[in-house]
Design an enzyme around this catalytic site. Structure first.
Site, short mmCIF file in Angstrom:
data_model
loop_
_atom_site.label_atom_id
_atom_site.label_comp_id
_atom_site.label_asym_id
_atom_site.label_seq_id
_atom_site.Cartn_x
_atom_site.Cartn_y
_atom_site.Cartn_z
CG ASP A 189 40.54 33.62 42.89
OD1 ASP A 189 40.49 34.08 41.74
OD2 ASP A 189 39.88 34.09 43.83
CD GLU A 217 38.62 37.87 32.65
OE1 GLU A 217 38.65 37.71 33.87
OE2 GLU A 217 37.94 38.77 32.11
CE LYS A 254 36.43 39.77 46.78
NZ LYS A 254 37.60 39.88 45.90
CG MET A 283 37.05 42.74 40.51
SD MET A 283 38.83 42.94 40.29
CE MET A 283 39.00 44.71 40.37
CD GLU A 284 35.23 43.21 35.45
OE1 GLU A 284 34.97 42.01 35.68
OE2 GLU A 284 36.37 43.70 35.57
CB THR A 341 38.24 34.72 35.61
OG1 THR A 341 38.87 36.00 35.74
CG2 THR A 341 38.62 34.08 34.30
N1 ADE Z 1 38.53 37.69 39.49
C1 ADE Z 1 39.07 36.47 39.65
N2 ADE Z 1 39.13 36.15 40.97
C2 ADE Z 1 38.64 37.22 41.67
C3 ADE Z 1 38.45 37.51 43.03
N3 ADE Z 1 38.79 36.64 43.98
N4 ADE Z 1 37.92 38.71 43.35
C4 ADE Z 1 37.58 39.59 42.39
N5 ADE Z 1 37.74 39.38 41.09
C5 ADE Z 1 38.26 38.19 40.71
#
Ligand code: ADE
Length: 240
Positions: free
Chosen positions: A201, A15, A175, A177-178, A91
């Site tokens: 996504d 990224e 959504k 993760m950080e 992302t």
């Molecule tokens: N990073 C990229 N797409 C994600 C998702 N759907 N959930 C968590 N982290 C992501």
């Protein structure tokens, strides 16, 4: 907006690569040995712009993604680099139901929550969700034509129904993760913070997240790099 020292906190090297390249950042090795965080230094117009990735896990040989490494990264970066603004580019998953599309870039506003810290005890339930307020990005988003929305953080790339219920409860549209972990540390130090997230996504379509994520990671990272540079340029040009 009088920011002089901006630090970009990032998880994955894939990224960060295009941002490092476009901003001509110089790799300075580990931020704080023996921690794995990798430090890149640079300038943009009158601003110091540094970037710290969370580095690689020596045991599993993959990038340190997720909330734990993000906390260690942010706390170390604050101690070493003394930023007056922290930004988390990355992302993320978006939601068709919220009008999200792959390739969209969002700025966090007005808050960032955790969707998978379920603690059904009085007081701890709200503590688990966090609901950290972030820097008011509306002026930047309006000027640059970017979307804004509530960012939701968890430890998993996929989801269970309880995650989706939680995200829906506070109107989350991104959504990842950080961001909530970085927001928590930034809040402890009272340093302004926001996230900028490029959509790889769509959580609420039928394609498995991991498939869509891997397919779109490169193009979303390019979009991320293009937009974070526009944001930094905006900040450099609004130093009143
Ligand atoms: N990073 C990229 N797409 C994600 C998702 N759907 N959930 C968590 N982290 C992501």
């Amino acid at each position: 907006m009088k920011f002089k020292r901006i630090v970009l906190i990032m998880a994955m090297e894939d990224e960060a690569r295009s941002i490092i390249h476009e901003l001509n950042l110089i790799h300075k090795g580990k931020l704080l040995s023996p921690l794995p965080m990798a430090f890149y230094e640079g300038k943009y117009k009158s601003l110091n712009v540094d970037l710290v990735t969370s580095g690689k896990c020596y045991k599993h040989n993959v990038d340190h993604i997720g909330p734990q490494a993000a906390i260690l990264n942010t706390a170390s970066a604050i101690g070493q680099l003394h930023p007056d603004l922290i930004i988390n580019p990355g992302t993320a998953g978006g939601f068709m139901s919220a009008g999200g599309n792959i390739g969209d870039v969002y700025l966090s506003y007005p808050m960032i929550c955790y969707h998978d810290r379920r603690i059904p005890l009085p007081g701890f339930d709200a503590y688990g969700v966090g609901s950290y307020y972030c820097f008011d990005t509306r002026e930047i988003a309006n000027s640059l034509g970017l979307k804004t929305g509530v960012v939701s953080t968890g430890s998993s790339l996929d989801y269970i129904q309880k995650d989706l219920d939680m995200i829906k409860s506070y109107g989350g549209v991104v959504k990842e993760m950080e961001a909530a972990s970085i927001a928590w540390v930034a809040d402890l130090y009272k340093i302004p913070f926001f996230a900028i997230k490029s959509i790889t996504d769509l959580v609420d379509n039928s394609t498995p997240t991991e498939e869509e994520f891997l397919k779109n990671l490169e193009s979303a990272s390019f979009a991320l790099s293009r937009e974070i540079i526009r944001v930094i340029d905006f900040l450099a040009n609004h130093q009143e």
